[in-house]
Design a protein around this motif. Structure first.
Motif, PDB file in Angstrom:
ATOM      1  N   ALA A 137      21.345  39.907  49.568  1.00  0.00           N
ATOM      2  CA  ALA A 137      21.583  41.227  49.056  1.00  0.00           C
ATOM      3  C   ALA A 137      22.731  42.021  49.744  1.00  0.00           C
ATOM      4  N   GLY A 138      23.347  41.546  50.777  1.00  0.00           N
ATOM      5  CA  GLY A 138      24.534  42.338  51.508  1.00  0.00           C
ATOM      6  C   GLY A 138      25.815  41.261  50.940  1.00  0.00           C
ATOM      7  N   MET A 139      25.646  40.217  49.979  1.00  0.00           N
ATOM      8  CA  MET A 139      26.824  39.468  49.577  1.00  0.00           C
ATOM      9  C   MET A 139      27.105  39.536  48.259  1.00  0.00           C
ATOM     10  N   SER A 140      28.280  39.510  47.813  1.00  0.00           N
ATOM     11  CA  SER A 140      28.734  39.775  46.451  1.00  0.00           C
ATOM     12  C   SER A 140      28.563  38.463  45.517  1.00  0.00           C
ATOM     13  N   ASP A 141      28.225  37.508  46.035  1.00  0.00           N
ATOM     14  CA  ASP A 141      28.053  36.270  45.139  1.00  0.00           C
ATOM     15  C   ASP A 141      26.556  36.057  44.830  1.00  0.00           C
ATOM     16  N   SER A 142      26.197  35.223  43.831  1.00  0.00           N
ATOM     17  CA  SER A 142      24.908  34.933  43.469  1.00  0.00           C
ATOM     18  C   SER A 142      24.375  34.057  44.305  1.00  0.00           C
ATOM     19  N   VAL A 143      23.253  33.984  44.968  1.00  0.00           N
ATOM     20  CA  VAL A 143      22.657  33.096  45.896  1.00  0.00           C
ATOM     21  C   VAL A 143      21.267  32.654  45.374  1.00  0.00           C
ATOM     22  N   GLU A 144      21.056  31.287  45.079  1.00  0.00           N
ATOM     23  CA  GLU A 144      19.729  30.815  44.544  1.00  0.00           C
ATOM     24  C   GLU A 144      18.980  30.371  45.816  1.00  0.00           C
ATOM     25  N   ILE A 145      17.697  30.792  45.635  1.00  0.00           N
ATOM     26  CA  ILE A 145      16.772  30.422  46.710  1.00  0.00           C
ATOM     27  C   ILE A 145      15.511  29.863  46.218  1.00  0.00           C
TER      28      ILE A 145
ATOM     29  N   VAL B 295      12.277  45.870  46.095  1.00  0.00           N
ATOM     30  CA  VAL B 295      13.151  46.642  46.947  1.00  0.00           C
ATOM     31  C   VAL B 295      14.750  46.544  46.559  1.00  0.00           C
ATOM     32  N   LEU B 296      15.001  45.167  46.477  1.00  0.00           N
ATOM     33  CA  LEU B 296      16.389  44.804  46.118  1.00  0.00           C
ATOM     34  C   LEU B 296      16.762  45.322  44.845  1.00  0.00           C
ATOM     35  N   ARG B 297      15.994  45.387  43.587  1.00  0.00           N
ATOM     36  CA  ARG B 297      16.512  45.827  42.486  1.00  0.00           C
ATOM     37  C   ARG B 297      16.463  47.221  42.556  1.00  0.00           C
ATOM     38  N   ASP B 298      15.556  48.054  43.088  1.00  0.00           N
ATOM     39  CA  ASP B 298      16.059  49.467  43.395  1.00  0.00           C
ATOM     40  C   ASP B 298      17.230  50.156  43.854  1.00  0.00           C
ATOM     41  N   LEU B 299      17.766  48.740  44.906  1.00  0.00           N
ATOM     42  CA  LEU B 299      18.979  49.262  45.544  1.00  0.00           C
ATOM     43  C   LEU B 299      20.207  48.737  44.894  1.00  0.00           C
ATOM     44  N   GLY B 300      19.927  48.153  43.500  1.00  0.00           N
ATOM     45  CA  GLY B 300      21.343  47.838  42.689  1.00  0.00           C
ATOM     46  C   GLY B 300      21.326  46.542  42.684  1.00  0.00           C
ATOM     47  N   CYS B 301      20.589  45.598  43.225  1.00  0.00           N
ATOM     48  CA  CYS B 301      20.651  44.100  43.097  1.00  0.00           C
ATOM     49  C   CYS B 301      20.159  43.435  41.879  1.00  0.00           C
ATOM     50  N   SER B 302      20.526  42.417  41.376  1.00  0.00           N
ATOM     51  CA  SER B 302      19.714  41.804  40.539  1.00  0.00           C
ATOM     52  C   SER B 302      19.081  40.479  41.066  1.00  0.00           C
ATOM     53  N   VAL B 303      17.892  40.407  40.798  1.00  0.00           N
ATOM     54  CA  VAL B 303      16.845  39.567  41.209  1.00  0.00           C
ATOM     55  C   VAL B 303      16.067  39.058  40.148  1.00  0.00           C
ATOM     56  N   SER B 304      16.206  37.477  39.722  1.00  0.00           N
ATOM     57  CA  SER B 304      15.743  37.128  38.772  1.00  0.00           C
ATOM     58  C   SER B 304      14.405  36.698  38.515  1.00  0.00           C
ATOM     59  N   GLY B 305      13.600  36.942  39.535  1.00  0.00           N
ATOM     60  CA  GLY B 305      12.238  36.684  39.450  1.00  0.00           C
ATOM     61  C   GLY B 305      11.461  36.969  40.635  1.00  0.00           C
ATOM     62  N   ASP B 306       9.818  37.136  40.434  1.00  0.00           N
ATOM     63  CA  ASP B 306       9.181  37.546  41.864  1.00  0.00           C
ATOM     64  C   ASP B 306       8.762  36.335  42.405  1.00  0.00           C
ATOM     65  N   ALA B 307       8.992  35.337  41.933  1.00  0.00           N
ATOM     66  CA  ALA B 307       8.533  34.152  42.753  1.00  0.00           C
ATOM     67  C   ALA B 307       9.751  33.073  42.749  1.00  0.00           C
TER      68      ALA B 307
ATOM     69  N   PRO C  17      11.472  29.372  42.352  1.00  0.00           N
ATOM     70  CA  PRO C  17      13.303  29.575  42.590  1.00  0.00           C
ATOM     71  C   PRO C  17      13.697  31.007  41.892  1.00  0.00           C
ATOM     72  N   LEU C  18      14.513  31.672  42.536  1.00  0.00           N
ATOM     73  CA  LEU C  18      15.084  32.883  42.099  1.00  0.00           C
ATOM     74  C   LEU C  18      16.485  33.018  42.486  1.00  0.00           C
ATOM     75  N   THR C  19      17.273  34.015  41.800  1.00  0.00           N
ATOM     76  CA  THR C  19      18.555  33.932  42.305  1.00  0.00           C
ATOM     77  C   THR C  19      18.829  35.644  42.354  1.00  0.00           C
ATOM     78  N   VAL C  20      19.360  36.075  43.741  1.00  0.00           N
ATOM     79  CA  VAL C  20      19.777  37.347  43.963  1.00  0.00           C
ATOM     80  C   VAL C  20      21.278  37.345  44.071  1.00  0.00           C
ATOM     81  N   THR C  21      21.655  38.583  43.230  1.00  0.00           N
ATOM     82  CA  THR C  21      23.008  38.891  43.317  1.00  0.00           C
ATOM     83  C   THR C  21      23.148  40.369  43.729  1.00  0.00           C
ATOM     84  N   GLY C  22      24.109  40.434  44.805  1.00  0.00           N
ATOM     85  CA  GLY C  22      24.609  41.800  45.410  1.00  0.00           C
ATOM     86  C   GLY C  22      25.729  42.308  44.980  1.00  0.00           C
ATOM     87  N   PRO C  23      26.290  43.105  45.688  1.00  0.00           N
ATOM     88  CA  PRO C  23      25.707  43.570  47.079  1.00  0.00           C
ATOM     89  C   PRO C  23      24.838  44.758  46.597  1.00  0.00           C
ATOM     90  N   LEU C  24      23.825  45.203  47.382  1.00  0.00           N
ATOM     91  CA  LEU C  24      23.214  46.415  47.151  1.00  0.00           C
ATOM     92  C   LEU C  24      23.943  47.529  47.584  1.00  0.00           C
TER      93      LEU C  24
END
Length: 395
Positions: free
Chosen positions: A107-115, A132-144, A146-153
């Motif tokens: 969430a602190g990065m500007s690139d998409s990270v797949e986990i 939490v991350l979505r509330d702070l402006g991040c894109s999170v692809s799912g709630d389980a 594999p998922l991808t987080v795209t920041g920054p928050l």
């Protein structure tokens, strides 16, 4: 998935036992060391578990450099440059701590990270940290996974429910050095596993953080990580009840290679308290239940959140005891366990449910009466030396 056949053992004399390094401590130190501008010596005894290795490998993929030796790792952090985008997916293995911490780091990065992680980890709920991350402006692809987080928050406010896990709060705190701005986290719910977020704040403070825990609103402010030159990781004392179980089953005095620091719940367990409150130590439920079953019995309370661990630990503990001919009844937040029971050899292989604590407890019981355990390799998540140490007792 392998199987392990254990025949009844005859253990004479004291039980000499060693505990691995605490994965909770070591993972937290790795995260902060990886964000520093210097090289930190992280020292420990025994081999680190696979959860620790998963975090280390993911941090290396993000740009940290880790030189590994038998009892010391030298971690060189990314400093002001920050983490870089990984090539490919970050694999968290079986570690929920690693997954949640990496989501916050991403969430602190500007690139998409797949986990991603193994099948067991994919079944675990990541909705609190994702929300939490979505509330702070991040894109999170799912709630389980594999998922991808795209920041920054972005700077803002979110709510963290502490009633199921303390990890989301710890994750946001320890990832904060890489955040572009401060965030506000309002804590709600009857908090569980309080010692773990207390640990996070203490370790962060020792590395220069001015953030302090509040039971209302936590202002998480980024800071420059200043780590000590060397850190000694304590032992994984949450695995002490497994050793206590082996000791009691065989009537052997327990002697630890390095003295542990028993928690209040472990002290209560050793003193055979009738009621064992595991609100803050749900990881103990499997071996604690077995100890109570062969002892005076009792009730375990405060551990409803253990249903969301590597397995549903309330249900899987009932299953485990019944495999060994013993009984326990599930309650809303724990177990009722009759005492003065004796384990008998299971008629079928005992399924570890990809849960290292369940597997270790099964193997400890089998050391007394024999048995076959399916998926024993999961023990390496926290203690890679467990199986060889246990089997060596019968030599």
């Amino acid at each position: 998935m392998g199987v392990l056949n254990i025949e009844p053992m005859d253990i004479e004399g004291p039980l000499h036992w060693a505990l691995p390094p605490s994965k909770s401590h070591m993972i937290r130190w790795l995260v902060l060391a990886a964000q520093s501008s210097v090289t930190v010596a992280i020292r420990f005894s025994q081999g680190p578990g696979r959860d620790i290795l998963s975090m280390a490998e993911c941090l290396e993929a993000l740009g940290a450099v880790i030189e590994r030796k038998d009892s010391e790792w030298a971690v060189s952090g990314v400093g002001r440059d920050g983490f870089r985008a990984p090539v490919g997916t970050l694999n968290c293995g079986n570690s929920g701590t690693t997954a949640r911490f990496l989501m916050a780091i991403a969430a602190g990065m500007s690139d998409s990270v797949e986990i991603d992680g193994d099948d067991s980890l994919r079944a675990r709920d990541m909705s609190v940290i994702a929300g939490v991350l979505r509330d702070l402006g991040c894109s999170v692809s799912g709630d389980a996974l594999p998922l991808t987080v795209t920041g920054p928050l972005e700077s803002g406010t979110s709510v963290v429910d502490l009633s199921s896990s303390s990890q989301p709060l710890s994750a946001m705190l320890l990832a904060a050095p890489g955040f572009p701005s401060s965030v506000s986290l309002k804590t709600v719910g009857r908090s569980v596993s309080r010692g773990y977020y207390e640990m996070s704040f203490e370790i962060a403070e020792s590395c220069g953080s001015q953030n302090r825990f509040s039971e209302d609103v936590n202002e998480i402010v980024p800071w420059e990580v200043n780590v000590p030159e060397a850190v000694m990781i304590p032992t994984e004392d949450s695995l002490l009840p497994v050793a206590m179980l082996i000791s009691d089953l065989h009537g052997s005095r327990l002697e630890l290679e390095i003295g542990g620091n028993p928690s209040p719940a472990i002290v209560d367990l050793a003193e055979q308290s009738d009621i064992l409150d595991l609100r803050d130590e749900s990881d103990l439920i499997c071996p604690a239940s077995a100890l109570m079953a062969i002892g005076n019995g009792g009730r375990i309370i405060g551990t409803a959140h253990s249903r969301g661990k590597e397995s549903d630990r309330i249900a899987s503990t009932v299953y485990l005891l019944r495999c060994f001919g013993m009984d326990a009844e599930a309650t809303e937040d724990g177990l009722d366990i009759p005492g003065k029971q004796s384990p008998s050899r299971p008629v079928i292989p005992v399924d570890s449910h990809q849960d290292h604590r369940l597997a270790m407890t099964a193997m400890a019981l089998a050391s007394r009466c024999g048995g076959v355990v399916s998926g024993p390799e999961i023990c390496a998540v926290s203690d890679p030396g467990f199986i060889s140490r246990l089997l060596g007792l019968g030599d």
